[in-house]
Design an enzyme around this catalytic site. Structure first.
Site, PDB file in Angstrom:
ATOM      1  CG  ASP A 157      -9.809   7.545   6.959  1.00 26.34           C
ATOM      2  OD1 ASP A 157      -8.513   7.756   6.488  1.00 26.34           O
ATOM      3  OD2 ASP A 157      -9.732   7.461   8.223  1.00 26.34           O
ATOM      4  CE  LYS A 161      -6.244   8.721   7.938  1.00 25.58           C
ATOM      5  NZ  LYS A 161      -6.857   7.660   8.771  1.00 25.58           N
ATOM      6  CE  LYS A 167      -3.207   2.575   3.109  1.00 30.83           C
ATOM      7  NZ  LYS A 167      -3.733   2.675   4.332  1.00 30.83           N
ATOM      8  CG  ASP A 223      -2.061   5.237   5.066  1.00 33.74           C
ATOM      9  OD1 ASP A 223      -1.833   4.184   5.583  1.00 33.74           O
ATOM     10  OD2 ASP A 223      -3.206   5.675   4.506  1.00 33.74           O
ATOM     11  CD  GLU A 276      -6.868   5.405   2.483  1.00 39.54           C
ATOM     12  OE1 GLU A 276      -5.682   5.182   2.859  1.00 39.54           O
ATOM     13  OE2 GLU A 276      -7.772   5.714   3.299  1.00 39.54           O
ATOM     14  CG  ASP A 302      -5.391   8.347   4.556  1.00 37.31           C
ATOM     15  OD1 ASP A 302      -6.195   9.105   3.974  1.00 37.31           O
ATOM     16  OD2 ASP A 302      -5.827   7.366   5.399  1.00 37.31           O
ATOM     17  NE  ARG A 349     -10.947  -0.867   3.785  1.00 38.80           N
ATOM     18  CZ  ARG A 349     -11.459  -1.139   5.160  1.00 38.80           C
ATOM     19  NH1 ARG A 349     -12.454  -1.880   5.196  1.00 38.80           N
ATOM     20  NH2 ARG A 349     -10.607  -0.616   6.079  1.00 38.80           N
TER      21      ARG A 349
END
Length: 503
Positions: free
Chosen positions: A337, A267, A255, A278, A339, A260, A341
């Site tokens: 959030d 967030k 990933k 991230d 995101e 993010d 996946r």
């Protein structure tokens, strides 16, 4: 970091010209026979008889210019039962302690009887304790320790373990470097540049796809996450070929969300700076390829990194939007959030073209995994018993631990949608598992495992920074597979050629 391996006895270590000498003393070690010719062994024996060095791993006793020893600073450190875990704790504590004196050369003496796992643990712990991030801190000096000499009873017996550990350190430190970089120094384009630089290493090739190529592939889920950022997405494809072309590769999917914000599902501001981490899954894939290029094992490995920012503007993905993944499955985005996946699912579909022996995705995916396992173990999910067992054993060997969580079908109930084939998020309960169940839908055609590293990829607080995990686990798994001959069946040559010809 320059690591050297030498055969050293206590008598030889006593005359070694080094700035600091660290000596591991395990519980129950036999006392040395008094000898004027072995001043170091005599000093250790005296300390043990006086009870001045507790056996617990990591307990320290400093000696300054002891008689008969060349090193000005000697640090005795308890090594507990001498296991790899105890050695890791002991070496980490000792190197942390000697850093204050800013030594350039450190000799680390391991007692006889320690195996390759202990050697590996010592090397990685020494590197971890001495690591210093400097990329955006130009006024900070790099690590003072430039060389670590590892003294063992028989260097030839642990040569291969030492080589693997040294290469793994190079990979871990590359992962740390990119994990620690702030987002403006680690955009998807810059991350792709780091991957392309690895192409200079033996047997490694790199290809980078941009927005047009990703759109042509039908990666609508990945593209949707990136559409709110001015930074263009990048899809990075790394190939390491160390075995025959027809040997099925292991595919690593990392990933790569380089920052993010949470998107429209924003967030909270507190600690949002840590969302630069991230992309640590992507960084771990880069680290693995760095180590592979040095070790050159007989195995084929593919690395896939979907890299993007999750940001907000007028084009950003919205809750309730429905996107179409590369697999053709539609996804209702209930939370922007969630995101990670959304980018991983398209990469997992892309992985199918390599007819892989196994696919492992690595992602800072869920806060729920942090709640479940904290920062000690990564979450492991797998649809394949043999793969799960191998990864768990690899983590134990590498002291880069994971813990398997379930994938019962009932956990997927919350992902049902009235408006798409699947929703991207379920309720709060079992959040790490429902995220894994989402990914499992896109990984049905090959042995698959998912590592949720949200709790282990970085540390917060005063020790804030990337850990470089799970490079150690992944390298341990790949090297074991290479040693076994990686005998998984490959796809027919004709089909493989056709897959490679696809953009």
């Amino acid at each position: 970091m320059d690591f050297q391996l030498k055969t050293l006895s206590t008598a030889q270590a006593a005359t070694d010209k080094t700035d600091a000498l660290i000596v591991l003393v395990p519980d129950g070690a036999k006392a040395a026979a008094p000898s004027k010719a072995d001043a170091l062994a005599t000093a250790i024996d005296a300390v043990r008889q006086a009870g001045d060095l507790p056996a617990k791993a990591g307990k320290l006793l400093a000696l300054y210019r002891p008689a008969g020893v060349t090193a000005p600073r000697v640090l005795l450190v308890g090594a507990g039962d001498g296991s790899a875990g105890a050695v890791r704790n002991a070496v980490g504590a000792a190197v942390q302690a000697v850093k204050a004196a800013a030594p350039k050369r450190v000799t680390l003496l391991l007692p006889s009887g320690m195996d390759g796992l202990a050697v590996r643990a010592a090397v990685i712990a020494a590197a971890d304790a001495s690591y210093v991030y400097t990329t955006t801190k130009p006024k900070v000096e790099a690590r003072s320790i430039r060389q670590v000499v590892l003294g063992v009873a028989d260097a030839s017996a642990v040569k291969s373990a030492f080589a693997e550990a040294s290469a793994t350190v190079a990979g871990i430190e590359l992962a740390k470097e990119w994990g620690n970089r702030p987002a403006n120094h680690c955009t998807p384009t810059l991350l792709a540049g780091a991957a392309q630089a690895l192409g200079a290493l033996p047997r490694i090739q790199c290809e980078v796809l941009g927005p047009k190529e990703v759109a042509k592939l039908g990666m609508g889920s990945f593209a949707a996450v990136a559409q709110g950022s001015s930074e263009p997405l990048r899809f990075i494809v790394l190939r390491y070929q160390g075995a025959a072309k027809d040997q099925a590769p292991v595919v690593l999917v990392g990933k790569g969300i380089t920052f993010d914000t949470g998107g429209v599902s924003m967030k909270p501001a507190a600690e949002m700076d840590e969302m630069k981490f991230d992309m640590c899954g992507a960084a771990s894939v880069l680290g693995v390829f760095r180590a592979l290029g040095e070790l050159k094992p007989a195995i084929n490995v593919v690395g896939l990194i979907p890299a993007a920012e999750n940001m907000n503007d007028g084009k950003a993905l919205k809750p309730g939007d429905v996107v179409t993944s590369m697999s053709g499955q539609t996804i209702e985005v209930l939370n922007t959030d969630a995101e990670g996946r959304l980018i991983l699912c398209d990469a997992l579909t892309y992985a199918k073209r390599f007819a892989p022996a196994a696919v492992i995705d690595i992602a800072t995916l869920t806060g729920a995994c942090v709640v479940a396992l904290g920062g000690v173990r990564s979450g492991l999910f797998s649809s394949n018993e043999a793969l799960a067992t191998a990864l768990s054993a690899a983590g134990d060997r590498a002291q880069d631990l994971c813990w398997r969580l379930p994938l019962d079908d009932e956990y997927a109930e919350g992902l049902k949608s009235n408006f798409a084939d699947v929703a991207n998020i379920a309720g709060r309960a079992g959040g790490a598992i429902t995220a894994a169940k989402f990914l499992q839908r896109f990984a049905a055609d090959y042995p698959w495992a998912h590592l949720d590293i949200a709790g282990t990829a970085w540390k917060s607080g005063s020790a804030k920074g990337s850990t470089g995990r799970p490079v150690g686990l992944l390298m341990s798994y790949l090297m074991a597979r290479a040693a076994e001959g990686a005998s998984a069946p490959a796809a027919p040559r004709k089909a493989a050629r056709k897959a490679r010809a696809t953009p």
